[in-house]
Design a protein around this motif. Structure first.
Motif, PDB file in Angstrom:
ATOM      1  N   LEU A 366       0.823  -1.199   0.000  1.00 48.83           N
ATOM      2  CA  LEU A 366       0.000   0.000   0.000  1.00 48.83           C
ATOM      3  C   LEU A 366       0.860   1.253   0.000  1.00 48.83           C
ATOM      4  N   MET A 367       1.885   1.283   0.840  1.00 50.76           N
ATOM      5  CA  MET A 367       2.698   2.495   0.953  1.00 50.76           C
ATOM      6  C   MET A 367       4.171   2.135   1.095  1.00 50.76           C
ATOM      7  N   ASP A 368       5.027   3.039   0.684  1.00 46.73           N
ATOM      8  CA  ASP A 368       6.460   2.856   0.870  1.00 46.73           C
ATOM      9  C   ASP A 368       6.736   2.628   2.355  1.00 46.73           C
ATOM     10  N   ASN A 369       7.556   1.620   2.659  1.00 45.10           N
ATOM     11  CA  ASN A 369       7.799   1.319   4.068  1.00 45.10           C
ATOM     12  C   ASN A 369       9.203   0.784   4.285  1.00 45.10           C
ATOM     13  N   PHE A 370       9.414   0.181   5.428  1.00 42.89           N
ATOM     14  CA  PHE A 370      10.720  -0.335   5.830  1.00 42.89           C
ATOM     15  C   PHE A 370      10.985  -1.650   5.113  1.00 42.89           C
ATOM     16  N   GLU A 371      11.998  -1.674   4.266  1.00 39.61           N
ATOM     17  CA  GLU A 371      12.305  -2.873   3.486  1.00 39.61           C
ATOM     18  C   GLU A 371      13.526  -3.601   4.056  1.00 39.61           C
ATOM     19  N   TRP A 372      13.380  -3.986   5.320  1.00 44.08           N
ATOM     20  CA  TRP A 372      14.324  -4.878   6.000  1.00 44.08           C
ATOM     21  C   TRP A 372      15.750  -4.345   5.958  1.00 44.08           C
ATOM     22  N   ILE A 373      16.719  -5.137   5.507  1.00 45.61           N
ATOM     23  CA  ILE A 373      18.114  -4.703   5.626  1.00 45.61           C
ATOM     24  C   ILE A 373      18.403  -3.472   4.782  1.00 45.61           C
ATOM     25  N   PHE A 374      17.536  -3.166   3.809  1.00 47.76           N
ATOM     26  CA  PHE A 374      17.757  -2.021   2.931  1.00 47.76           C
ATOM     27  C   PHE A 374      17.103  -0.743   3.454  1.00 47.76           C
ATOM     28  N   GLY A 375      16.436  -0.818   4.593  1.00 48.32           N
ATOM     29  CA  GLY A 375      15.849   0.364   5.202  1.00 48.32           C
ATOM     30  C   GLY A 375      14.711   0.959   4.388  1.00 48.32           C
ATOM     31  N   TYR A 376      14.598   2.277   4.417  1.00 53.93           N
ATOM     32  CA  TYR A 376      13.487   2.971   3.760  1.00 53.93           C
ATOM     33  C   TYR A 376      13.817   3.405   2.327  1.00 53.93           C
ATOM     34  N   GLY A 377      14.963   2.976   1.810  1.00 56.41           N
ATOM     35  CA  GLY A 377      15.354   3.376   0.467  1.00 56.41           C
ATOM     36  C   GLY A 377      14.480   2.809  -0.641  1.00 56.41           C
ATOM     37  N   PRO A 378      14.251   1.494  -0.690  1.00 59.21           N
ATOM     38  CA  PRO A 378      13.465   0.912  -1.783  1.00 59.21           C
ATOM     39  C   PRO A 378      12.017   1.395  -1.755  1.00 59.21           C
ATOM     40  N   LYS A 379      11.483   1.708  -2.927  1.00 58.79           N
ATOM     41  CA  LYS A 379      10.120   2.209  -3.030  1.00 58.79           C
ATOM     42  C   LYS A 379       9.263   1.202  -3.795  1.00 58.79           C
ATOM     43  N   LEU A 380       8.270   0.635  -3.099  1.00 59.59           N
ATOM     44  CA  LEU A 380       7.356  -0.331  -3.707  1.00 59.59           C
ATOM     45  C   LEU A 380       5.893   0.031  -3.491  1.00 59.59           C
ATOM     46  N   GLY A 381       5.611   1.157  -2.858  1.00 60.02           N
ATOM     47  CA  GLY A 381       4.252   1.482  -2.473  1.00 60.02           C
ATOM     48  C   GLY A 381       3.436   2.167  -3.553  1.00 60.02           C
ATOM     49  N   LEU A 382       2.110   2.026  -3.412  1.00 56.58           N
ATOM     50  CA  LEU A 382       1.172   2.790  -4.227  1.00 56.58           C
ATOM     51  C   LEU A 382       1.015   4.206  -3.678  1.00 56.58           C
ATOM     52  N   LEU A 383       1.457   4.387  -2.442  1.00 53.85           N
ATOM     53  CA  LEU A 383       1.434   5.696  -1.789  1.00 53.85           C
ATOM     54  C   LEU A 383       2.837   5.999  -1.284  1.00 53.85           C
ATOM     55  N   SER A 384       3.208   7.257  -1.301  1.00 55.92           N
ATOM     56  CA  SER A 384       4.446   7.685  -0.653  1.00 55.92           C
ATOM     57  C   SER A 384       4.117   8.119   0.770  1.00 55.92           C
ATOM     58  N   VAL A 385       5.114   8.124   1.630  1.00 59.35           N
ATOM     59  CA  VAL A 385       4.929   8.494   3.030  1.00 59.35           C
ATOM     60  C   VAL A 385       5.982   9.527   3.414  1.00 59.35           C
ATOM     61  N   ASP A 386       5.545  10.659   3.913  1.00 60.77           N
ATOM     62  CA  ASP A 386       6.462  11.675   4.407  1.00 60.77           C
ATOM     63  C   ASP A 386       7.122  11.157   5.676  1.00 60.77           C
ATOM     64  N   ARG A 387       8.455  11.082   5.703  1.00 60.29           N
ATOM     65  CA  ARG A 387       9.149  10.482   6.829  1.00 60.29           C
ATOM     66  C   ARG A 387       9.091  11.346   8.087  1.00 60.29           C
ATOM     67  N   GLU A 388       8.660  12.596   7.970  1.00 65.85           N
ATOM     68  CA  GLU A 388       8.535  13.462   9.146  1.00 65.85           C
ATOM     69  C   GLU A 388       7.100  13.502   9.664  1.00 65.85           C
ATOM     70  N   THR A 389       6.149  13.720   8.757  1.00 66.76           N
ATOM     71  CA  THR A 389       4.754  13.882   9.160  1.00 66.76           C
ATOM     72  C   THR A 389       3.950  12.587   9.031  1.00 66.76           C
ATOM     73  N   PHE A 390       4.473  11.633   8.258  1.00 70.33           N
ATOM     74  CA  PHE A 390       3.819  10.349   7.970  1.00 70.33           C
ATOM     75  C   PHE A 390       2.553  10.504   7.126  1.00 70.33           C
ATOM     76  N   GLU A 391       2.422  11.648   6.496  1.00 67.93           N
ATOM     77  CA  GLU A 391       1.293  11.852   5.587  1.00 67.93           C
ATOM     78  C   GLU A 391       1.424  10.912   4.397  1.00 67.93           C
ATOM     79  N   ARG A 392       0.311  10.277   4.031  1.00 68.84           N
ATOM     80  CA  ARG A 392       0.265   9.385   2.887  1.00 68.84           C
ATOM     81  C   ARG A 392      -0.186  10.161   1.648  1.00 68.84           C
ATOM     82  N   THR A 393       0.520   9.982   0.544  1.00 71.02           N
ATOM     83  CA  THR A 393       0.166  10.644  -0.703  1.00 71.02           C
ATOM     84  C   THR A 393       0.070   9.609  -1.810  1.00 71.02           C
ATOM     85  N   PRO A 394      -1.110   9.451  -2.420  1.00 69.23           N
ATOM     86  CA  PRO A 394      -1.242   8.467  -3.497  1.00 69.23           C
ATOM     87  C   PRO A 394      -0.364   8.819  -4.686  1.00 69.23           C
ATOM     88  N   LYS A 395       0.265   7.811  -5.256  1.00 71.79           N
ATOM     89  CA  LYS A 395       1.001   7.962  -6.509  1.00 71.79           C
ATOM     90  C   LYS A 395       0.031   7.690  -7.666  1.00 71.79           C
TER      91      LYS A 395
END
Length: 413
Positions: A366-395
């Protein structure tokens, strides 16, 4: 829409507790993230604050026109200390299940999506003599609380992941040594002889863990079926679409035998086999090779037909229906994802029309999240997430997926 899916097909997204919820502080993954040295590039921390924001997130899923959600119940939250069960955590996951139902979403529960209680991993993890019994007890308490309301159960998530990563050379060259050093440091910090976690296993221990995972899966399934015989139960495996060009059959078949076939045979006694596909692997006379073409951020050539190919092989060997429990694309360029989703689904529909039974499809994620050993770098979500506010934004891909599902559901057979 020229292709169709069955009328009762489940359309959803998939999530995992540790990757999304945040602050899973009693888990083995959290412990390893904070171990020195650590293979994890960064700490999960607050995740996407999914533990608190779940009602809004369920509204987003329902708003996309979907009818299913795959999520994990975190054992480390439910039993943070051995023998001490958190009623509050069980209450939380029961609210999530009921929240799904209230929004027309079928709850698909994963009992172990890699993360386990730290005390469990410190006591030998899945290799401990009582590991299967402990996992069956956890499965039973989940089923006792809300098992009457869930649509399907995945016992283990990708118990073959390490074999796939190692076979395909997907880990950095130094990763194996750093993994061993991290696990040794974790054992010292925990005051125990050994420490493991499901998705950071030493290469030398793969066979032992495969046998232990198999016993645990069967024990959990027995506990689930004791509570509710009619609920579909299966295991989900990571599976690349292994394709041979002329002369590559031996290489392809060796990869299949090493990485997938054990679990596909185990699944013959299950209600479904979960397929988690992200790529196609080509084999020639000299082994695996990478052809020319546009690539995703995993380095693989973009191949929309990989899902249908993986599904076909999984069913051919297992003989049971397939549930696509994960599928997606790692990419920073969402236009690639937006083009990839409908192309892959059309080919999956053709595979279903050809006779391969598929129960549902839950997109990762659903949203970009924590991808294990690779941390928050990999993007697989249908939504992006602001790492400060945690606001979800649909792609844009979220709207594309929603439109695809609407079209398929309107034309369902």
């Amino acid at each position: 829409m020229t292709t169709q899916f069955p009328a009762n097909f489940l359309w959803g997204v998939a999530q995992a507790g540790h990757q999304n919820e945040g602050d899973n502080i009693h888990s083995d993954i959290w412990f390893l993230e904070n171990t020195v040295p650590s293979l994890f590039q960064e700490r999960s921390g607050p995740g996407c604050q999914g533990y608190e924001r779940w009602p809004d997130d369920l509204d987003i899923v329902a708003g996309l026109g979907l009818n299913a959600l795959r999520f994990s119940v975190e054992w480390a939250r439910i039993e943070p200390v051995r023998g001490q069960v958190s009623v509050d955590a069980l209450d939380h996951y029961e609210r999530v299940v009921d929240g799904c139902l209230q929004r027309g979403l079928a709850p698909i529960v994963t009992l172990n999506h890699f993360a386990a209680p730290s005390w469990f991993s410190a006591a030998g993890s899945w290799l401990a003599d009582d590991a299967a019994t402990l996992f069956a007890e956890q499965s039973d308490r989940v089923m006792q609380r809300f098992g009457d309301r869930i649509a399907a159960v995945v016992t283990l998530n990708e118990p073959n992941l390490e074999q796939l990563l190692q076979a395909g050379g997907k880990l950095p060259p130094h990763a194996e040594q750093l993994k061993i050093e991290m696990l040794a440091a974790a054992a010292r910090a925990a005051g125990t002889e050994r420490y493991f976690a499901s998705n950071v296993l030493p290469a030398a221990s793969q066979q032992e863990f495969q046998e232990a995972f198999t016993v645990a899966h069967r024990a959990a399934k027995a506990a689930i079926k004791t509570r509710r015989a009619d609920v579909p139960v299966g295991v989900s495996i990571a599976i690349s679409d292994e394709v041979a060009v002329a002369g590559g059959e031996e290489s392809r078949d060796a990869r299949r035998a090493a990485v997938y076939d054990h679990w596909l045979r185990v699944a013959r006694d299950d209600d479904f086999i979960g397929v988690q596909n992200y790529e196609r692997t080509l084999h020639g006379p000299d082994g695996e090779f990478l052809p020319e073409g546009p690539r995703n951020d995993m380095g693989s050539v973009i191949a929309p037909g990989s899902l249908a190919g993986a599904v076909r092989y999984a069913h051919d060997v297992s003989g049971v229906p397939v549930f696509v429990t994960e599928h997606g694309m790692q990419t920073d360029d969402d236009t690639n994802r937006a083009a990839f989703i409908p192309a892959a689904l059309d080919l999956l529909a053709e595979e279903i029309a050809a006779g391969t039974p598929v129960l549902g499809y839950t997109h990762w994620t659903l949203m970009d999240n924590f991808e294990w050993i690779f941390g928050y770098g990999p993007k697989l979500g249908l939504l992006s997430v602001d790492r400060e506010t945690f606001e979800r934004t649909p792609k844009p891909s979220a709207a594309v997926y929603a439109a695809s599902v609407a079209g398929y559901r309107n034309g369902a057979a």
